[in-house]
Design an enzyme around this catalytic site. Sequence first.
Site, PDB file in Angstrom:
ATOM      1  N   CYS A 246       0.830  -1.451  -0.007  1.00 37.83           N
ATOM      2  CA  CYS A 246      -0.098  -0.207  -0.151  1.00 37.83           C
ATOM      3  C   CYS A 246       0.591   1.579  -0.442  1.00 37.83           C
ATOM      4  O   CYS A 246       1.289   1.899  -0.829  1.00 37.83           O
ATOM      5  CB  CYS A 246      -0.697  -0.117   1.401  1.00 37.83           C
ATOM      6  SG  CYS A 246      -2.337   1.144   0.812  1.00 37.83           S
ATOM      7  N   HIS A 331      -3.585  -5.366   0.094  1.00 34.49           N
ATOM      8  CA  HIS A 331      -3.438  -5.585   0.937  1.00 34.49           C
ATOM      9  C   HIS A 331      -2.999  -7.685   1.339  1.00 34.49           C
ATOM     10  O   HIS A 331      -4.357  -7.951   1.596  1.00 34.49           O
ATOM     11  CB  HIS A 331      -4.677  -5.555   2.916  1.00 34.49           C
ATOM     12  CG  HIS A 331      -4.344  -4.309   2.746  1.00 34.49           C
ATOM     13  ND1 HIS A 331      -3.399  -3.312   3.449  1.00 34.49           N
ATOM     14  CD2 HIS A 331      -4.867  -3.002   1.924  1.00 34.49           C
ATOM     15  CE1 HIS A 331      -3.120  -2.267   4.003  1.00 34.49           C
ATOM     16  NE2 HIS A 331      -4.166  -1.411   1.598  1.00 34.49           N
ATOM     17  N   GLU A 333      -2.623  -9.533   3.852  1.00 34.34           N
ATOM     18  CA  GLU A 333      -3.016  -9.421   4.910  1.00 34.34           C
ATOM     19  C   GLU A 333      -3.748 -10.142   5.604  1.00 34.34           C
ATOM     20  O   GLU A 333      -4.672  -9.983   6.214  1.00 34.34           O
ATOM     21  CB  GLU A 333      -2.160  -8.393   6.404  1.00 34.34           C
ATOM     22  CG  GLU A 333      -2.874  -7.089   6.640  1.00 34.34           C
ATOM     23  CD  GLU A 333      -2.317  -6.502   5.451  1.00 34.34           C
ATOM     24  OE1 GLU A 333      -3.124  -5.248   5.181  1.00 34.34           O
ATOM     25  OE2 GLU A 333      -1.695  -7.153   4.139  1.00 34.34           O
TER      26      GLU A 333
END
Length: 356
Positions: A246, A331, A333
């Site tokens: 990001c 993302h 994660e």
Amino acid sequence: MKAFLILEDGTVFTGTSIGSTREIISEIVFNTSMTGYLEVLTDPSYAGQAVVMTYPLIGNYGITPDMESARPWPDGYIVRELSRMPSNFRCQGSIQDFLTKHDIPGIAGIDTRALTKILREKGTMNGMITTNENYNLDEILPKLKEYTTGNVVDKVTCSEKNVLKGSGKKVALMDFGAKNNIAKSLNARGCEVTIYPAHTSAEEILGANPDGIMLSNGPGDPKECTAIIEELKKLYASDVPIFAICLGHQLMALANGADTHKMKYGHRGGNHPVKDLSTGRVYISSQNHGYVVDTDTLDPKVAKPAFVNVNDGTNEGLEYVGKNIFTVQFHPEACPGPQDSSYLFDRFIQMMGGNQ
């Protein structure tokens, strides 16, 4: 109590006050996630913004331990309907109480679909949340047009370094507003993760001899982070493997001569398709960003596009030529969102030579 959302184009929405009753001016953005509202609230990337949730019912499982940082970060919270009776065996309270505790104002009971359509058609704009029924548009609108988020990375980064112990590779995580699950995803793969404040020097990080460097997500305009960009130039010059997510992805691009620009309304949600250009495979991703790397400004000798957004064709990742460096805009994660691209953490482990 009545509350009002006033946009910089003069549009006014009337609803009910939730959370704090203080008045705020912020950038108004929308998130399309159908669940994971607590992870959205506690994502540091929302600092300097007020979040509109497009899903109509928010808060039905209350506040649970699934927080991505120690506190919520948005300036304000905007929903269609707030659940009055949260129900979940892990529930620790309601969103209303959570917002009040952290002094975050919000508004419920407005037409969030109409609001989102305005933001999509006209682009992200500033707005005010107020409980003052005697508001004066002539006074407010100039203030809204003048508002900028500024450098919010300094607001969200950790104040001192800390370590998640592990028996595998040693990773230096630069915290530009990192979500907890980035460090957890690395730690779950055996890595010892040292989390550094955003303005840590490249010399200190490299001096610790990490096996890899992780650049985190974070809020705001990447071009505001001039000092950080200078340190990333030094990290790029090293031979240490680097993985960036990001904001970290944008900052690494800026450090290598590329440009970024603000998007019309950004990508925020858990349902964005991205295509891996090396395999042609499409993954559904979690995203939260309002700026994007301009691939026309990339030096092809330095980096090449690795992922692209299937919806609008914007850049979603870069692979650096002749370097153990890759970066993504989305993302992997998750939290909230799908875990389709979590394999990228395994790829990072392999770049560092595995966990042996």
